[in-house]
Design a protein around this motif. Structure first.
Motif, PDB file in Angstrom:
ATOM      1  N   VAL A   2     -42.238 -20.631   3.430  1.00 35.31           N
ATOM      2  CA  VAL A   2     -41.362 -20.229   4.522  1.00 35.31           C
ATOM      3  C   VAL A   2     -40.253 -19.325   3.980  1.00 35.31           C
ATOM      4  O   VAL A   2     -39.611 -19.644   2.976  1.00 35.31           O
ATOM      5  N   GLN A   3     -40.051 -18.207   4.659  1.00 36.81           N
ATOM      6  CA  GLN A   3     -38.976 -17.288   4.278  1.00 36.81           C
ATOM      7  C   GLN A   3     -38.107 -16.998   5.489  1.00 36.81           C
ATOM      8  O   GLN A   3     -38.625 -16.754   6.587  1.00 36.81           O
ATOM      9  N   LEU A   4     -36.802 -17.021   5.288  1.00 40.43           N
ATOM     10  CA  LEU A   4     -35.827 -16.724   6.333  1.00 40.43           C
ATOM     11  C   LEU A   4     -34.952 -15.578   5.836  1.00 40.43           C
ATOM     12  O   LEU A   4     -34.374 -15.671   4.753  1.00 40.43           O
ATOM     13  N   VAL A   5     -34.845 -14.538   6.626  1.00 40.69           N
ATOM     14  CA  VAL A   5     -34.060 -13.372   6.242  1.00 40.69           C
ATOM     15  C   VAL A   5     -33.049 -13.061   7.329  1.00 40.69           C
ATOM     16  O   VAL A   5     -33.420 -12.692   8.445  1.00 40.69           O
ATOM     17  N   GLU A   6     -31.767 -13.217   6.971  1.00 40.72           N
ATOM     18  CA  GLU A   6     -30.689 -12.948   7.919  1.00 40.72           C
ATOM     19  C   GLU A   6     -30.255 -11.487   7.842  1.00 40.72           C
ATOM     20  O   GLU A   6     -30.403 -10.833   6.808  1.00 40.72           O
ATOM     21  N   SER A   7     -29.667 -11.047   8.936  1.00 44.33           N
ATOM     22  CA  SER A   7     -29.054  -9.725   8.976  1.00 44.33           C
ATOM     23  C   SER A   7     -27.974  -9.730  10.053  1.00 44.33           C
ATOM     24  O   SER A   7     -27.937 -10.634  10.898  1.00 44.33           O
TER      25      SER A   7
END
Length: 125
Positions: A2-7
């Protein structure tokens, strides 16, 4: 994995609005509750907002109620945090969080979630 990428973080002034986004990959997005935590300098990380896997229930800590809105777009595997009427005390690194178990409530993502890398939000005049 699982990967979570905020911006979406940035330097803002009091009263401004900002929207954070978090894209999730590596598993089916729509089965899991999602949330946002934040950590200010010298303080413990705190749970800010959560949304259930179904999107039908949400949770907000008292200090952001009426100003922040969490939402999710399952078609885009994305969770958002709309932040209005920003205050200096909202300054923190904001972390996207994903529940590790399926079909959770809005509050389930407060404990032991998967984490994103964080995005800085600074509010000052």
């Amino acid at each position: 994995q699982v990967q979570l990428v905020e911006s979406g973080g940035g330097a803002m002034q009091p009263g401004d609005s900002l929207r954070l986004s978090c894209i999730v990959s590596g598993r089916a997005f729509d089965w899991y509750a999602m949330g946002w935590h934040r950590q200010a300098p010298g303080k413990a990380r705190e749970f800010v907002a959560g949304i259930s896997w179904s999107g039908t229930s949400t949770y907000y800590r008292d200090s952001v109620k009426g100003r922040f809105t969490i939402s999710r777009d399952n078609a885009k595997n994305t969770v958002y945090l709309q932040m209005n009427s920003l205050l200096p005390e909202d300054t923190a690194v904001y972390y996207c969080a994903a529940d590790q178990t399926r079909f959770g409530s809005a509050h389930d993502v407060a404990v032991n979630p998967y984490w994103g890398q964080g995005t800085q939000v600074s509010v000052s005049s």
